[in-house]
Design a protein around this motif. Structure first.
Motif, PDB file in Angstrom:
ATOM      1  N   UNK A   1       8.185  12.115  -8.795  1.00  0.00           N
ATOM      2  CA  UNK A   1       9.032  13.008  -9.585  1.00  0.00           C
ATOM      3  C   UNK A   1      10.181  12.192 -10.155  1.00  0.00           C
ATOM      4  N   UNK A   2      10.306  12.237 -11.478  1.00  0.00           N
ATOM      5  CA  UNK A   2      11.274  11.399 -12.177  1.00  0.00           C
ATOM      6  C   UNK A   2      12.491  12.162 -12.678  1.00  0.00           C
ATOM      7  N   UNK A   3      12.375  13.464 -12.846  1.00  0.00           N
ATOM      8  CA  UNK A   3      13.483  14.211 -13.430  1.00  0.00           C
ATOM      9  C   UNK A   3      13.325  15.688 -13.097  1.00  0.00           C
ATOM     10  N   UNK A   4      14.399  16.412 -13.241  1.00  0.00           N
ATOM     11  CA  UNK A   4      14.362  17.866 -13.107  1.00  0.00           C
ATOM     12  C   UNK A   4      15.279  18.458 -14.158  1.00  0.00           C
ATOM     13  N   UNK A   5      15.006  19.690 -14.503  1.00  0.00           N
ATOM     14  CA  UNK A   5      15.818  20.387 -15.493  1.00  0.00           C
ATOM     15  C   UNK A   5      16.328  21.658 -14.837  1.00  0.00           C
TER      16      UNK A   5
ATOM     17  N   UNK B   1      10.489  10.811  -5.107  1.00  0.00           N
ATOM     18  CA  UNK B   1      11.381  10.831  -6.269  1.00  0.00           C
ATOM     19  C   UNK B   1      11.792   9.413  -6.659  1.00  0.00           C
ATOM     20  N   UNK B   2      12.112   9.255  -7.944  1.00  0.00           N
ATOM     21  CA  UNK B   2      12.543   7.959  -8.456  1.00  0.00           C
ATOM     22  C   UNK B   2      14.049   7.774  -8.243  1.00  0.00           C
ATOM     23  N   UNK B   3      14.513   6.563  -8.454  1.00  0.00           N
ATOM     24  CA  UNK B   3      15.949   6.284  -8.380  1.00  0.00           C
ATOM     25  C   UNK B   3      16.694   7.027  -9.482  1.00  0.00           C
ATOM     26  N   UNK B   4      16.067   7.184 -10.626  1.00  0.00           N
ATOM     27  CA  UNK B   4      16.666   7.949 -11.736  1.00  0.00           C
ATOM     28  C   UNK B   4      16.919   9.394 -11.296  1.00  0.00           C
TER      29      UNK B   4
ATOM     30  N   UNK C   1      11.862  23.323 -13.143  1.00  0.00           N
ATOM     31  CA  UNK C   1      11.114  22.375 -13.968  1.00  0.00           C
ATOM     32  C   UNK C   1      11.322  20.970 -13.424  1.00  0.00           C
ATOM     33  N   UNK C   2      10.216  20.327 -13.092  1.00  0.00           N
ATOM     34  CA  UNK C   2      10.245  18.964 -12.584  1.00  0.00           C
ATOM     35  C   UNK C   2       9.299  18.112 -13.420  1.00  0.00           C
ATOM     36  N   UNK C   3       9.751  16.915 -13.750  1.00  0.00           N
ATOM     37  CA  UNK C   3       8.934  16.012 -14.554  1.00  0.00           C
ATOM     38  C   UNK C   3       8.373  14.915 -13.656  1.00  0.00           C
ATOM     39  N   UNK C   4       7.055  14.741 -13.720  1.00  0.00           N
ATOM     40  CA  UNK C   4       6.387  13.725 -12.911  1.00  0.00           C
ATOM     41  C   UNK C   4       5.879  12.600 -13.801  1.00  0.00           C
ATOM     42  N   UNK C   5       5.724  11.440 -13.184  1.00  0.00           N
ATOM     43  CA  UNK C   5       5.081  10.340 -13.902  1.00  0.00           C
ATOM     44  C   UNK C   5       4.309   9.495 -12.907  1.00  0.00           C
TER      45      UNK C   5
END
Length: 154
Positions: free
Chosen positions: A144-148, A66-69, A132-136
């Motif tokens: 993984x950069x974000x989740x909803x 996971x990212x720091x964000x 929902x997970x956003x990857x980059x």
């Protein structure tokens, strides 16, 4: 005549055994190739969720998936929940008090990086809820950069 008939039966049996064996091998290789054909972003998400559920409170801090964000959002939401209710009564990201240990892919959109999965509980019960997970891709590594949140506990 009897020998020819017996020979014909033996040949038919051997042919069917070989055909069955070849069919069995090809269907088992299809299974393994379909699981191997999952894209790297999907594998990362599924790995993260399995490790997160088993990893305890410090997993997010130590995870390299996971990212720091992502961490900042996670810790902010946990702090807000604890401030409002005094105790954390659910498992963030996956929801509920007893999260599933396995997850099934619903969809992956390569253009947005959004991976959507659903929990699979013991006994093969598949939940209707979605995660929902956003990857980059950062320097050739999927992260993984974000989740909803698809549920609202606050």
């Amino acid at each position: 005549m009897k020998k020819i008939f017996c020979l014909a039966v033996v040949l038919v049996v051997f042919t069917n055994v070989n055909t069955f064996s070849a069919t069995r091998k090809s269907s088992s290789s299809k299974k393994s190739s379909s699981s191997q054909s999952q894209s790297e972003p999907v594998r990362i998400v599924l790995k993260f969720l399995r490790e997160y559920v088993k990893g305890g409170d410090n997993y997010i801090e130590s995870s390299n998936l996971v990212t720091d964000r992502f961490r900042a959002k996670y810790y902010k939401e946990v702090a807000e929940y604890i401030e409002k209710y005094g105790i954390l009564e659910y498992v963030p990201i996956v929801g509920g008090q007893d999260p599933a240990e396995n997850y099934a892919l619903i969809s992956y959109n390569p253009s947005t990086g959004m991976v959507i999965v659903r929990p699979v509980y013991s006994g093969d019960y598949v939940s209707d809820s979605k995660i929902k997970l956003k990857v980059k891709n950062i320097n050739g590594k999927w992260i993984i950069d974000d989740y909803i949140q698809t549920y609202d506990y606050m």
